[in-house]
Write an enzyme that holds these catalytic residues in place. Structure first.
Site, mmCIF file in Angstrom:
data_model
loop_
_atom_site.group_PDB
_atom_site.id
_atom_site.type_symbol
_atom_site.label_atom_id
_atom_site.label_comp_id
_atom_site.label_asym_id
_atom_site.label_seq_id
_atom_site.Cartn_x
_atom_site.Cartn_y
_atom_site.Cartn_z
ATOM 1 N N HIS A 102 4.657 -2.570 7.236
ATOM 2 C CA HIS A 102 3.191 -2.601 7.174
ATOM 3 C C HIS A 102 2.719 -3.677 6.190
ATOM 4 O O HIS A 102 1.770 -4.411 6.468
ATOM 5 C CB HIS A 102 2.674 -1.220 6.764
ATOM 6 C CG HIS A 102 1.201 -1.099 6.716
ATOM 7 N ND1 HIS A 102 0.399 -1.210 7.822
ATOM 8 C CD2 HIS A 102 0.371 -0.863 5.670
ATOM 9 C CE1 HIS A 102 -0.868 -1.056 7.459
ATOM 10 N NE2 HIS A 102 -0.910 -0.843 6.160
ATOM 11 N N GLN B 125 4.338 -6.415 5.320
ATOM 12 C CA GLN B 125 4.597 -7.722 5.930
ATOM 13 C C GLN B 125 3.522 -8.048 6.962
ATOM 14 O O GLN B 125 3.080 -9.195 7.075
ATOM 15 C CB GLN B 125 5.978 -7.729 6.587
ATOM 16 C CG GLN B 125 7.118 -7.673 5.591
ATOM 17 C CD GLN B 125 7.149 -8.891 4.699
ATOM 18 O OE1 GLN B 125 6.896 -8.813 3.508
ATOM 19 N NE2 GLN B 125 7.441 -10.030 5.270
ATOM 20 N N ASP B 126 3.090 -7.043 7.708
ATOM 21 C CA ASP B 126 2.037 -7.228 8.701
ATOM 22 C C ASP B 126 0.734 -7.661 8.025
ATOM 23 O O ASP B 126 0.044 -8.563 8.505
ATOM 24 C CB ASP B 126 1.837 -5.923 9.482
ATOM 25 C CG ASP B 126 0.828 -6.074 10.597
ATOM 26 O OD1 ASP B 126 0.963 -7.026 11.398
ATOM 27 O OD2 ASP B 126 -0.080 -5.222 10.692
ATOM 28 N N HIS B 127 0.411 -7.038 6.910
ATOM 29 C CA HIS B 127 -0.790 -7.412 6.160
ATOM 30 C C HIS B 127 -0.719 -8.872 5.708
ATOM 31 O O HIS B 127 -1.698 -9.609 5.807
ATOM 32 C CB HIS B 127 -0.973 -6.511 4.933
ATOM 33 C CG HIS B 127 -1.840 -5.338 5.185
ATOM 34 N ND1 HIS B 127 -3.185 -5.331 4.938
ATOM 35 C CD2 HIS B 127 -1.549 -4.116 5.689
ATOM 36 C CE1 HIS B 127 -3.695 -4.161 5.264
ATOM 37 N NE2 HIS B 127 -2.715 -3.403 5.718
#
Length: 101
Positions: free
Chosen positions: A76, A78-80
């Site tokens: 999550h 890394q996604d941000h």
């Protein structure tokens, strides 16, 4: 995994701040305030750099054979970060277009 929680949350925080600053930059450019748009882009980049530094440390740990457990919260985070980078790049393009108008 507990060791990664503060690291993951810092990436999330910095990524969220970077994304918000990039969107703010677009808003300033829409109003014709290009100086503030540039300031917001600089803030966005500063936050991205902070998150990227943390990410690089994790990568170095992994490369040094210190296995990093992959948790949902880390994914999550890394996604941000990736989302923030994309929004900042798009904000730069929007600002460029607003300047031409």
């Amino acid at each position: 995994m507990e060791d990664q929680m503060p690291v993951a949350f810092q990436i999330i925080l910095s990524g969220g701040n970077a994304r918000s600053a990039a969107l703010e930059a677009i808003g300033f450019a829409r109003k014709g305030d290009f100086a503030e748009a540039e300031n917001s882009l600089k803030l966005s980049q500063k936050e991205i750099s902070a998150a990227h530094h943390i990410q690089t440390n994790l990568l170095q740990e992994e490369a040094g054979e210190n296995h990093v457990d992959i948790s949902l919260i880390l994914v999550h985070a890394q996604d941000h970060l990736m989302n923030a980078i994309t929004v900042k790049e798009l904000a730069e393009e929007f600002i460029h277009l607003y300047k031409k108008l």
